[in-house]
Scaffold this active site. Structure first.
Site, PDB file in Angstrom:
ATOM      1  N   GLU A  99      -8.078  -3.275  37.822  1.00  0.00           N
ATOM      2  CA  GLU A  99      -8.398  -1.860  38.062  1.00  0.00           C
ATOM      3  C   GLU A  99      -9.671  -1.708  38.898  1.00  0.00           C
ATOM      4  O   GLU A  99      -9.776  -0.796  39.723  1.00  0.00           O
ATOM      5  CB  GLU A  99      -8.541  -1.126  36.730  1.00  0.00           C
ATOM      6  CG  GLU A  99      -7.262  -1.067  35.905  1.00  0.00           C
ATOM      7  CD  GLU A  99      -6.114  -0.427  36.661  1.00  0.00           C
ATOM      8  OE1 GLU A  99      -6.358   0.527  37.440  1.00  0.00           O
ATOM      9  OE2 GLU A  99      -4.970  -0.884  36.498  1.00  0.00           O
TER      10      GLU A  99
ATOM     11  N   HIS B  12      -8.768  -1.932  42.496  1.00  0.00           N
ATOM     12  CA  HIS B  12      -8.305  -0.632  42.999  1.00  0.00           C
ATOM     13  C   HIS B  12      -9.490   0.276  43.322  1.00  0.00           C
ATOM     14  O   HIS B  12      -9.564   0.860  44.413  1.00  0.00           O
ATOM     15  CB  HIS B  12      -7.439   0.067  41.948  1.00  0.00           C
ATOM     16  CG  HIS B  12      -6.081  -0.516  41.768  1.00  0.00           C
ATOM     17  ND1 HIS B  12      -5.266  -0.876  42.813  1.00  0.00           N
ATOM     18  CD2 HIS B  12      -5.368  -0.775  40.633  1.00  0.00           C
ATOM     19  CE1 HIS B  12      -4.114  -1.341  42.328  1.00  0.00           C
ATOM     20  NE2 HIS B  12      -4.159  -1.297  41.012  1.00  0.00           N
TER      21      HIS B  12
END
Length: 233
Positions: A34, A37
């Protein structure tokens, strides 16, 4: 994981090693996925990411309890999605595609590091992984860790929303098709999970998934073992 335990497919040592590997992925690799990202979106222009607490490797910022449980039980799971605002990108579709693909790449990097450790142990400590109790345990742990990361990368690249692969697919679709898929993404995702459960219960895999996973494993293994093979020669 749970289904294989119930089938008696693992020894006690391999079960413990598998659980520890999955816990490492939940608390370290999913946050890394994450963060990849978030950091990519930040670099591409979405500065709002910085104020949402996602530019961090802190597991508490990323872990989704249900996704972690699914990962532990069936080998497929997820973390809290990073809220990205594509309006902050110069090219929204391209920015979302690049941001999305960095998550699976993070998993492949993690798998590559695991394979590098595995190959270095095999090279420098010949026999350690096969003929000692702790070595066998480490081998189980690394195998689970590497395989799980590669499976997560491939799974996330399936072009069904809200998986990362859908953002890459959207780069090539007209806006109306993208809007339609966004509108019904929960239906698509539910159908995917129903299919996964049915395929696992009947011992059949998602078409092509096994081949892609094994090909990536072999490719990363070849690449990570290359320095040691060059050293030998």
């Amino acid at each position: 994981m749970l289904s294989l335990i119930l089938q008696g497919s693992f020894t006690f040592e391999s079960v413990v090693a598998g659980i520890l590997a999955v816990l490492l992925i939940i608390f370290l690799i999913l946050p890394f996925h994450e963060w990849a990202h978030a950091f990519t979106a930040y670099l591409l222009g979405d500065k709002s990411i910085k104020y949402r607490g996602r530019l961090s490797l802190n597991p508490l910022s990323h872990i989704d309890p249900m996704g972690a449980l699914f990962l532990l039980l069936i080998g497929f799971g997820w973390a809290k999605p990073v809220p990205v605002d594509p309006r902050n990108f110069k090219n929204p579709k391209l920015g979302m595609a690049v941001t999305a693909i960095m998550g699976p790449i993070a998993n492949l990097v993690a798998a590559f590091i695991g394979l590098l450790i595995l190959n270095s142990l095999e090279f420098f400590y010949n026999g350690f992984l096969d003929y000692t109790e702790i070595g066998v345990f480490v081998h189980y742990f690394l195998d689970f860790y590497i395989s799980c990361n590669i499976i997560l990368a491939v799974f996330n690249l399936i072009p069904i929303p809200p998986l990362d692969g859908s953002k890459v697919l959207f780069l090539f679709l007209p806006d109306k098709a993208v809007e339609f898929m966004y509108r019904y993404q929960q239906v698509f995702f539910l159908c995917l999970f129903v299919f996964i459960f049915l395929s696992r219960s009947n011992n059949i895999g998602i078409p092509g998934l096994s081949w892609i996973t094994s090909s990536l494993y072999n490719g990363l293994d070849w690449l990570s073992s290359l320095p040691f093979r060059l050293f030998i020669h």
